[in-house]
Design an enzyme around this catalytic site. Structure first.
Site, PDB file in Angstrom:
ATOM      1  CB  SER A  86      -2.809  -5.033   8.292  1.00 37.34           C
ATOM      2  OG  SER A  86      -3.780  -4.204   8.909  1.00 37.34           O
ATOM      3  CG  ASP A 123      -1.714  -8.208   4.448  1.00 41.32           C
ATOM      4  OD1 ASP A 123      -0.904  -8.747   3.675  1.00 41.32           O
ATOM      5  OD2 ASP A 123      -2.511  -7.319   4.096  1.00 41.32           O
ATOM      6  CG  HIS A 124       1.747  -5.776   3.659  1.00 46.03           C
ATOM      7  ND1 HIS A 124       2.682  -5.767   2.649  1.00 46.03           N
ATOM      8  CD2 HIS A 124       0.546  -5.878   3.053  1.00 46.03           C
ATOM      9  CE1 HIS A 124       2.068  -5.844   1.473  1.00 46.03           C
ATOM     10  NE2 HIS A 124       0.770  -5.926   1.686  1.00 46.03           N
ATOM     11  CD  GLU A 162       6.078  -6.573  -1.363  1.00 48.92           C
ATOM     12  OE1 GLU A 162       5.147  -6.816  -0.554  1.00 48.92           O
ATOM     13  OE2 GLU A 162       6.258  -5.460  -1.865  1.00 48.92           O
ATOM     14  CG  HIS A 218      -1.036  -2.575  -1.678  1.00 46.56           C
ATOM     15  ND1 HIS A 218       0.296  -2.530  -1.384  1.00 46.56           N
ATOM     16  CD2 HIS A 218      -1.438  -3.847  -1.455  1.00 46.56           C
ATOM     17  CE1 HIS A 218       0.696  -3.741  -0.983  1.00 46.56           C
ATOM     18  NE2 HIS A 218      -0.338  -4.556  -1.024  1.00 46.56           N
ATOM     19  N   GLY A 219      -4.719  -0.665  -3.317  1.00 48.94           N
ATOM     20  CA  GLY A 219      -5.773   0.340  -3.466  1.00 48.94           C
ATOM     21  C   GLY A 219      -6.360   0.290  -4.874  1.00 48.94           C
ATOM     22  CG  HIS A 267       0.571  -8.455  -1.723  1.00 48.83           C
ATOM     23  ND1 HIS A 267       0.387  -8.031  -0.425  1.00 48.83           N
ATOM     24  CD2 HIS A 267       1.252  -9.618  -1.649  1.00 48.83           C
ATOM     25  CE1 HIS A 267       0.949  -8.916   0.392  1.00 48.83           C
ATOM     26  NE2 HIS A 267       1.474  -9.873  -0.319  1.00 48.83           N
TER      27      HIS A 267
HETATM   28  O1  G3H Z   1      -2.105  -7.085   1.491  1.00 50.85           O
HETATM   29  C1  G3H Z   1      -3.257  -6.824   1.118  1.00 50.85           C
HETATM   30  C2  G3H Z   1      -3.558  -6.656  -0.265  1.00 50.85           C
HETATM   31  O2  G3H Z   1      -2.464  -6.671  -1.084  1.00 50.85           O
HETATM   32  C3  G3H Z   1      -4.807  -6.008  -0.672  1.00 50.85           C
HETATM   33  O3  G3H Z   1      -4.710  -5.121  -1.747  1.00 50.85           O
HETATM   34  O4  G3H Z   1      -6.397  -3.443  -1.039  1.00 50.85           O
HETATM   35  O5  G3H Z   1      -5.567  -3.513  -3.364  1.00 50.85           O
HETATM   36  O6  G3H Z   1      -7.043  -5.313  -2.518  1.00 50.85           O
HETATM   37  P1  G3H Z   1      -6.005  -4.303  -2.193  1.00 50.85           P
HETATM   38 ZN    ZN Z   2      -0.569  -6.273   0.155  1.00 46.20          ZN
END
Ligand code: G3H
Ligand code: ZN
Length: 283
Positions: free
Chosen positions: A49, A81-82, A133, A179-180, A207
């Site tokens: 990221s 990523d992102h 996205e 996320h998380g 994701h």
């Molecule tokens: O872009 C990264 C992910 O979408 C990771 O998600 O932290 O919930 O596994 P996560």
């Molecule tokens: Zn993500």
């Protein structure tokens, strides 16, 4: 071996499995991910990221990951990523990434398309595929913070339009994923996924897969998800294991000895994910 993510995801789409995309911040996490992929003979993406680039240094982390990818016995793509801006995308291309996500999903539709198209033009000129996205995935991932109120699911019709207007290679969908860690059990909207899958023919990305029960992940793969992102569960395994080790061995000050059980714990998490993604043995 270092590869482009496009060949990995097209094979996954054709053969109905998903490639794991695992986030790294440092040497230890990178080792754990590659060891797991080699043990399971699975192709993978290693994701970095913008926050990780800032933490580890724009050149340092991609160099570590590129070296690990090149020496790996399985195919590995290096994925941004992102990606938060055109600038970070350019820096990533220069640093050798073989896959890019431009995440402008917080912007209004037309601006999201414009940002993605700009990145697609640059990335495709050098043979690098792009993920984009639509909809807003809830939760927090680095700088990407979306409250429950702001989160919106991907609309199937808008997905069709977005793919046509954006010209990118992989579509990240919001179908109840966040996320998380989740508060309570998440419930993916499989009808929505089916509707998107029926109308969109490029590989689909899930994701926020940490904390989604295995049976829902398996179902998502059966219904056409080709790339699955995992970060939080890897971090959790690393840090909780280290905390326990340090508590039990308060006199140990050798970082290599402290990190070793953490690396093993992360490897176990990644190996399990590879199995449920059905990508074991696909390398
Ligand atoms: O872009 C990264 C992910 O979408 C990771 O998600 O932290 O919930 O596994 P996560
Ligand atoms: Zn993500």
């Amino acid at each position: 071996m270092l590869v482009s993510s496009k060949e990995l995801l097209l094979d996954a789409q054709k053969n109905k499995y998903a490639v794991g995309a695992f986030n790294t911040n440092n040497l230890e996490i990178t080792h754990a991910i590659v060891r797991a992929a080699e043990a399971q003979k699975a192709p993978i993406l290693i994701q970095i990221s913008a926050g990780a680039l800032k933490y580890a240094g724009l050149e340092f982390l991609p160099m570590i990951v590129a070296k690990a990818a090149t020496e790996a016995s399985v195919p590995v793509a290096i994925h941004l990523d992102h990606g938060p801006s055109f600038e970070v995308v350019m820096q990533s291309l220069r640093a050798g990434f073989t896959s890019i996500m431009r995440d402008a999903s917080k912007l209004p539709y037309e601006e999201n398309v414009a940002e993605v198209r700009k990145v697609v033009e640059a990335c495709h000129a050098v043979g690098v595929p792009v993920e984009a996205e639509i909809g807003k995935i809830g939760g927090a991932e680095e700088h990407v913070v979306v409250s429950e109120r702001e989160a919106t699911m991907s609309d199937p019709d808008e997905c069709v339009r977005f793919v046509a207007d954006g010209g990118f290679d992989f579509l990240a969908v919001a179908i109840g994923n966040a996320h998380g860690f989740y508060k309570g059990e998440p419930k993916l909207d499989f009808d929505r996924l089916d509707a998107i899958r029926e109308r969109v023919d490029i590989p689909l990305v899930l994701h926020g897969a940490s904390g989604i029960p295995d049976h829902q992940i398996t179902e998502a793969v059966e219904r056409g998800i080709c790339k699955i992102n995992i970060d939080t569960e890897i971090r959790n395994a690393f840090i909780r294991t280290i905390q326990k080790f340090v508590a039990e061995n308060p006199d140990q000050i050798d970082p290599r000895k402290i990190f070793a059980p953490g690396i093993e714990a992360m490897q176990a998490v990644v190996e399990h994910k590879i199995e449920i993604f059905r990508s074991a043995g696909r390398a």
